[in-house]
Write a protein that holds these residues in place. Structure first.
Motif, PDB file in Angstrom:
ATOM      1  N   TYR A  16       0.653  -1.155   0.268  1.00 21.09           N
ATOM      2  CA  TYR A  16      -0.094  -0.121   0.240  1.00 21.09           C
ATOM      3  C   TYR A  16       1.147   1.363   0.041  1.00 21.09           C
ATOM      4  O   TYR A  16       2.158   1.297   0.684  1.00 21.09           O
ATOM      5  CB  TYR A  16      -1.006   0.048   1.313  1.00 21.09           C
ATOM      6  CG  TYR A  16      -1.839  -0.990   1.413  1.00 21.09           C
ATOM      7  CD1 TYR A  16      -3.022  -0.792   0.957  1.00 21.09           C
ATOM      8  CD2 TYR A  16      -1.798  -2.307   1.803  1.00 21.09           C
ATOM      9  CE1 TYR A  16      -4.311  -1.763   1.183  1.00 21.09           C
ATOM     10  CE2 TYR A  16      -2.814  -3.130   2.011  1.00 21.09           C
ATOM     11  CZ  TYR A  16      -3.893  -2.934   1.653  1.00 21.09           C
ATOM     12  OH  TYR A  16      -4.795  -3.767   1.636  1.00 21.09           O
ATOM     13  N   ILE A  17       0.437   2.311  -0.553  1.00 23.30           N
ATOM     14  CA  ILE A  17       0.932   3.653  -0.549  1.00 23.30           C
ATOM     15  C   ILE A  17      -0.092   4.610  -0.226  1.00 23.30           C
ATOM     16  O   ILE A  17      -1.118   4.801  -0.699  1.00 23.30           O
ATOM     17  CB  ILE A  17       1.811   3.950  -1.657  1.00 23.30           C
ATOM     18  CG1 ILE A  17       2.493   5.249  -1.798  1.00 23.30           C
ATOM     19  CG2 ILE A  17       0.760   3.913  -2.801  1.00 23.30           C
ATOM     20  CD1 ILE A  17       3.589   5.533  -2.764  1.00 23.30           C
ATOM     21  N   PHE A  18       0.372   5.387   1.203  1.00 20.06           N
ATOM     22  CA  PHE A  18      -0.638   6.331   1.508  1.00 20.06           C
ATOM     23  C   PHE A  18      -0.160   7.692   1.471  1.00 20.06           C
ATOM     24  O   PHE A  18       1.202   7.854   1.695  1.00 20.06           O
ATOM     25  CB  PHE A  18      -0.740   6.155   3.143  1.00 20.06           C
ATOM     26  CG  PHE A  18      -1.551   4.951   3.656  1.00 20.06           C
ATOM     27  CD1 PHE A  18      -1.324   3.756   3.075  1.00 20.06           C
ATOM     28  CD2 PHE A  18      -2.603   5.064   4.369  1.00 20.06           C
ATOM     29  CE1 PHE A  18      -2.230   2.552   3.624  1.00 20.06           C
ATOM     30  CE2 PHE A  18      -3.383   4.151   5.124  1.00 20.06           C
ATOM     31  CZ  PHE A  18      -3.121   3.021   4.793  1.00 20.06           C
ATOM     32  N   PHE A  19      -0.822   8.611   1.147  1.00 15.48           N
ATOM     33  CA  PHE A  19      -0.593  10.067   0.908  1.00 15.48           C
ATOM     34  C   PHE A  19      -1.662  10.983   1.568  1.00 15.48           C
ATOM     35  O   PHE A  19      -2.822  10.429   1.734  1.00 15.48           O
ATOM     36  CB  PHE A  19      -0.840  10.554  -0.586  1.00 15.48           C
ATOM     37  CG  PHE A  19      -0.036   9.783  -1.459  1.00 15.48           C
ATOM     38  CD1 PHE A  19       1.469  10.430  -1.944  1.00 15.48           C
ATOM     39  CD2 PHE A  19      -0.195   8.684  -2.164  1.00 15.48           C
ATOM     40  CE1 PHE A  19       2.235   9.635  -2.677  1.00 15.48           C
ATOM     41  CE2 PHE A  19       0.527   8.033  -3.185  1.00 15.48           C
ATOM     42  CZ  PHE A  19       1.694   8.616  -3.341  1.00 15.48           C
ATOM     43  N   SER A  20      -1.198  11.980   2.128  1.00 11.66           N
ATOM     44  CA  SER A  20      -2.174  12.676   2.982  1.00 11.66           C
ATOM     45  C   SER A  20      -1.608  14.177   2.309  1.00 11.66           C
ATOM     46  O   SER A  20      -1.161  15.013   3.569  1.00 11.66           O
ATOM     47  CB  SER A  20      -1.829  12.698   4.519  1.00 11.66           C
ATOM     48  OG  SER A  20      -2.818  13.665   5.164  1.00 11.66           O
ATOM     49  N   PRO A  21      -1.694  14.719   1.209  1.00  9.64           N
ATOM     50  CA  PRO A  21      -1.198  15.803   0.941  1.00  9.64           C
ATOM     51  C   PRO A  21      -2.059  16.940   1.111  1.00  9.64           C
ATOM     52  O   PRO A  21      -3.307  16.878   1.094  1.00  9.64           O
ATOM     53  CB  PRO A  21      -0.854  15.583  -0.662  1.00  9.64           C
ATOM     54  CG  PRO A  21      -2.169  14.799  -1.007  1.00  9.64           C
ATOM     55  CD  PRO A  21      -2.457  13.907   0.284  1.00  9.64           C
ATOM     56  N   LEU A  22      -1.414  18.184   1.599  1.00 13.11           N
ATOM     57  CA  LEU A  22      -2.166  19.479   1.349  1.00 13.11           C
ATOM     58  C   LEU A  22      -2.399  19.581  -0.187  1.00 13.11           C
ATOM     59  O   LEU A  22      -1.788  18.984  -1.121  1.00 13.11           O
ATOM     60  CB  LEU A  22      -1.033  20.545   1.760  1.00 13.11           C
ATOM     61  CG  LEU A  22      -0.663  20.749   3.343  1.00 13.11           C
ATOM     62  CD1 LEU A  22       0.333  21.755   3.681  1.00 13.11           C
ATOM     63  CD2 LEU A  22      -2.055  20.652   4.217  1.00 13.11           C
ATOM     64  N   VAL A  46      -3.937   5.070  -1.380  1.00 15.11           N
ATOM     65  CA  VAL A  46      -5.008   5.388  -0.227  1.00 15.11           C
ATOM     66  C   VAL A  46      -4.691   6.809   0.003  1.00 15.11           C
ATOM     67  O   VAL A  46      -3.609   7.298   0.285  1.00 15.11           O
ATOM     68  CB  VAL A  46      -4.888   4.843   1.067  1.00 15.11           C
ATOM     69  CG1 VAL A  46      -5.879   5.502   1.847  1.00 15.11           C
ATOM     70  CG2 VAL A  46      -5.099   3.220   0.917  1.00 15.11           C
ATOM     71  N   PHE A  47      -5.713   7.818  -0.343  1.00 12.54           N
ATOM     72  CA  PHE A  47      -5.282   8.876  -0.028  1.00 12.54           C
ATOM     73  C   PHE A  47      -6.501   9.758   1.315  1.00 12.54           C
ATOM     74  O   PHE A  47      -7.466   9.329   1.255  1.00 12.54           O
ATOM     75  CB  PHE A  47      -5.864  10.102  -1.075  1.00 12.54           C
ATOM     76  CG  PHE A  47      -4.778  10.054  -2.199  1.00 12.54           C
ATOM     77  CD1 PHE A  47      -4.172  11.332  -2.482  1.00 12.54           C
ATOM     78  CD2 PHE A  47      -4.531   9.053  -3.012  1.00 12.54           C
ATOM     79  CE1 PHE A  47      -3.137  11.474  -3.377  1.00 12.54           C
ATOM     80  CE2 PHE A  47      -3.535   9.141  -3.995  1.00 12.54           C
ATOM     81  CZ  PHE A  47      -2.614  10.322  -4.277  1.00 12.54           C
ATOM     82  N   GLY A  48      -5.826  10.365   2.072  1.00 11.11           N
ATOM     83  CA  GLY A  48      -6.626  11.170   3.030  1.00 11.11           C
ATOM     84  C   GLY A  48      -6.177  12.404   3.436  1.00 11.11           C
ATOM     85  O   GLY A  48      -5.197  13.054   2.777  1.00 11.11           O
ATOM     86  N   GLU A  85      -8.716   7.188 -11.834  1.00 12.45           N
ATOM     87  CA  GLU A  85      -8.619   5.711 -11.811  1.00 12.45           C
ATOM     88  C   GLU A  85      -7.229   5.457 -11.144  1.00 12.45           C
ATOM     89  O   GLU A  85      -7.284   4.112 -10.647  1.00 12.45           O
ATOM     90  CB  GLU A  85      -8.459   5.110 -13.203  1.00 12.45           C
ATOM     91  CG  GLU A  85      -7.220   5.790 -14.006  1.00 12.45           C
ATOM     92  CD  GLU A  85      -7.019   5.258 -15.480  1.00 12.45           C
ATOM     93  OE1 GLU A  85      -7.120   3.908 -15.456  1.00 12.45           O
ATOM     94  OE2 GLU A  85      -7.085   5.928 -16.493  1.00 12.45           O
ATOM     95  N   GLU A  86      -6.255   6.371 -10.868  1.00 11.63           N
ATOM     96  CA  GLU A  86      -4.999   5.854 -10.155  1.00 11.63           C
ATOM     97  C   GLU A  86      -5.475   5.770  -8.438  1.00 11.63           C
ATOM     98  O   GLU A  86      -4.411   5.203  -7.801  1.00 11.63           O
ATOM     99  CB  GLU A  86      -3.871   6.949 -10.211  1.00 11.63           C
ATOM    100  CG  GLU A  86      -3.630   7.033 -11.784  1.00 11.63           C
ATOM    101  CD  GLU A  86      -4.366   8.512 -12.335  1.00 11.63           C
ATOM    102  OE1 GLU A  86      -5.308   8.718 -11.698  1.00 11.63           O
ATOM    103  OE2 GLU A  86      -3.827   9.022 -13.128  1.00 11.63           O
ATOM    104  N   ILE A  87      -6.530   6.346  -7.953  1.00 11.80           N
ATOM    105  CA  ILE A  87      -6.720   6.282  -6.645  1.00 11.80           C
ATOM    106  C   ILE A  87      -7.618   5.106  -6.394  1.00 11.80           C
ATOM    107  O   ILE A  87      -8.860   5.107  -6.578  1.00 11.80           O
ATOM    108  CB  ILE A  87      -6.990   7.805  -6.294  1.00 11.80           C
ATOM    109  CG1 ILE A  87      -6.241   8.541  -6.442  1.00 11.80           C
ATOM    110  CG2 ILE A  87      -7.454   7.755  -4.431  1.00 11.80           C
ATOM    111  CD1 ILE A  87      -6.499  10.334  -6.160  1.00 11.80           C
TER     112      ILE A  87
END
Length: 497
Positions: free
Chosen positions: A87-93, A117-119, A133-135
């Motif tokens: 898994y790869i998690f992102f939490s970007p501004l 995974v984006f949050g 589609e990438e997310i």
């Protein structure tokens, strides 16, 4: 405003009698048969990614192997691919969202099965990103309640219920500082005592209504506008001090004087912080609440706070109204500044220029002259307005057919406004952002200001101006120690200019 938060147990934190804190155990804990995965958490920016610190803590409670990756490093994508995460998690501004997407596409070329995974801030402001589609997964709300679903294979939009800020843990700084040592050595670390902001400014994600619509105003207020327990804050600060060199703590997006219990809460907090932590703090406030609190609160706070940032934002009443800050005015700003100075605080005046008004340059000049009137000789920080998704300002620009700038990255340090003004207006606004600290602290006459706004600065000068502005702010907060720290600070940061 931090949107991705969790509940975990405090791990390996130093204890000290009164402030030992037992973190909540009322979550679904992992079982021995839970699948074990490798999870990459990608951190953008020169400062700590507070949201991913909490996410990492939650993942550890589910017995997952986590590793943080510093997106500011060269060839970081190669490092992620070599680690082969599941898994790869992102939490970007918002300003980092395009870079996160580019990185994800590149990683997918080598690990096509990695689950993304984006949050966090951008996902909560624009949950429609799930349509890309990438997310694979977008989490809206606290991360608590989402991890078990993600690990079981659920995809799409996951909305989690709001709990209580008392559930917030000490973040996973042990792993974060292990994997990104430049953050561990940073002189300043970030913390928060509440997750949201009591104000509703048009340019900020606090003005986005969809979270209130999803959860309801009362749940939103209970979760985002209530403070964490003092023992939890102290436990987190102790872990910060144990894991890396720290000269200052900044409270992020938190109005120190907000809340109905401030007259009782703040003295207890200051007593505990002074006794058990001792590191000076930088905090933010507004003129309204600065004038509202008692003399005792201000005198007490001075024991642990070296600088208070006051959000001025604009001077003209019509500009304040546009920013949804019509409750403020220059008279109150001046009174608040003078009151803080009387108690010995250094004050950082903060303002925003590049508003969607008839003449944005004149509006910006009036704001800077107002800062000179409010705090002659004061330090200040002037930033260009950025247009973030889901905000009232984005809606205003859309409704008025105002084009957004392709040059704006969302990073205010560049000085480039979020609205697509003419080249001449953009240059003048950018120059003003670079030079406002100089204009206000040294009270530069308006005639000289107008001349400086027309200069074409080479990139080397633009960079030097940004560094000098940062130097002035550090020294204003930390005095002689700030002078000694600055060369070290420069080595540990990549300033966008």
């Amino acid at each position: 405003m931090i949107k991705w938060t969790v509940s975990v147990q405090l791990r390996n934190a130093p204890s000290s009698g009164k402030s030992d804190y037992s973190y909540p155990r009322n979550m679904t804990m992992p079982v021995s048969t839970r699948p074990h995965h490798k999870i990459a958490l990608v951190c953008f920016g020169t400062e700590e990614n507070y949201g991913l610190l909490f996410v990492g803590g939650e993942l550890l409670q589910f017995d997952q192997e986590i590793r943080y990756f510093d997106a500011e490093k060269d060839a970081i994508t190669d490092e992620i691919v070599a680690w082969m995460p599941d898994y790869i998690f992102f939490s970007p501004l918002t300003r980092y969202f395009p870079a996160a997407m580019n990185m994800l596409r590149e990683i997918r070329q080598h690990i096509p099965g990695v689950i993304s995974v984006f949050g966090g801030h951008h996902a909560c402001s624009d949950p429609a990103i799930i349509d890309r589609e990438e997310i694979d997964v977008v989490v809206v709300g606290p991360v608590r309640g989402s991890i078990e679903k993600i690990l079981s294979g659920e995809k799409g939009l996951i909305r989690t219920p709001l709990t209580d800020p008392a559930d917030m843990p000490v973040p996973a700084r042990i792993e974060y500082y292990r994997d990104i040592p430049r953050i561990a050595s940073r002189y300043r670390k970030f913390m928060l005592s509440m997750l949201g902001c009591p104000w509703n400014c048009a340019y900020c994600s606090s003005s986005a209504d969809h979270l209130r619509d999803i959860y309801g105003k009362e749940a939103h207020r209970r979760y985002y506008l209530s403070r964490r327990p003092i023992p939890a804050i102290i436990a987190e600060a102790k872990q910060i001090l144990a894991l890396g060199k720290t000269e200052e703590i900044e409270w992020v997006d938190d109005d120190i004087f907000s809340g109905p219990d401030i007259e009782t809460w703040l003295p207890e907090f200051v007593d505990t912080w002074e006794r058990e932590i001792g590191v000076p703090m930088y905090v933010s406030s507004t003129s309204t609440l600065t004038l509202k609190v008692s003399d005792n609160v201000l005198a007490t706070l001075k024991r642990i706070v070296n600088c208070i940032g006051i959000g001025i934002q604009a001077i003209r009443p019509e500009s304040l109204k546009l920013l949804n800050r019509a409750w403020d005015n220059e008279e109150n700003m001046k009174r608040a500044y003078d009151r803080l100075v009387t108690y010995g605080f250094a004050v950082n005046l903060q303002a925003i220029v590049g508003l969607p008004v008839e003449d944005p340059v004149e509006d910006a000049l009036e704001t800077v002259k107002g800062l000179q009137r409010i705090g002659p000789g004061s330090i200040c920080s002037v930033y260009p307005l950025q247009i973030y998704p889901g905000t009232m300002m984005e809606k205003y620009c859309r409704d008025h057919n105002l084009a957004l700038s392709a040059l704006a990255s969302g990073d205010t340090n560049t000085g480039i406004p979020g609205i697509a003004f003419s080249d001449d207006v953009t240059k003048k606004l950018r120059n003003l952002c670079k030079l406002a600290t100089f204009f206000v602290k040294y009270h530069i006459d308006e005639r000289w200001m107008r001349i400086f706004l027309t200069i074409d600065f080479p990139e080397s000068t633009s960079q030097a101006l940004s560094m000098e502005r940062y130097y002035e702010c550090v020294v204003d907060r930390l005095g002689t120690k700030g002078i000694e720290l600055f060369n070290e600070i420069k080595r540990g940061m990549k300033l966008v200019y």
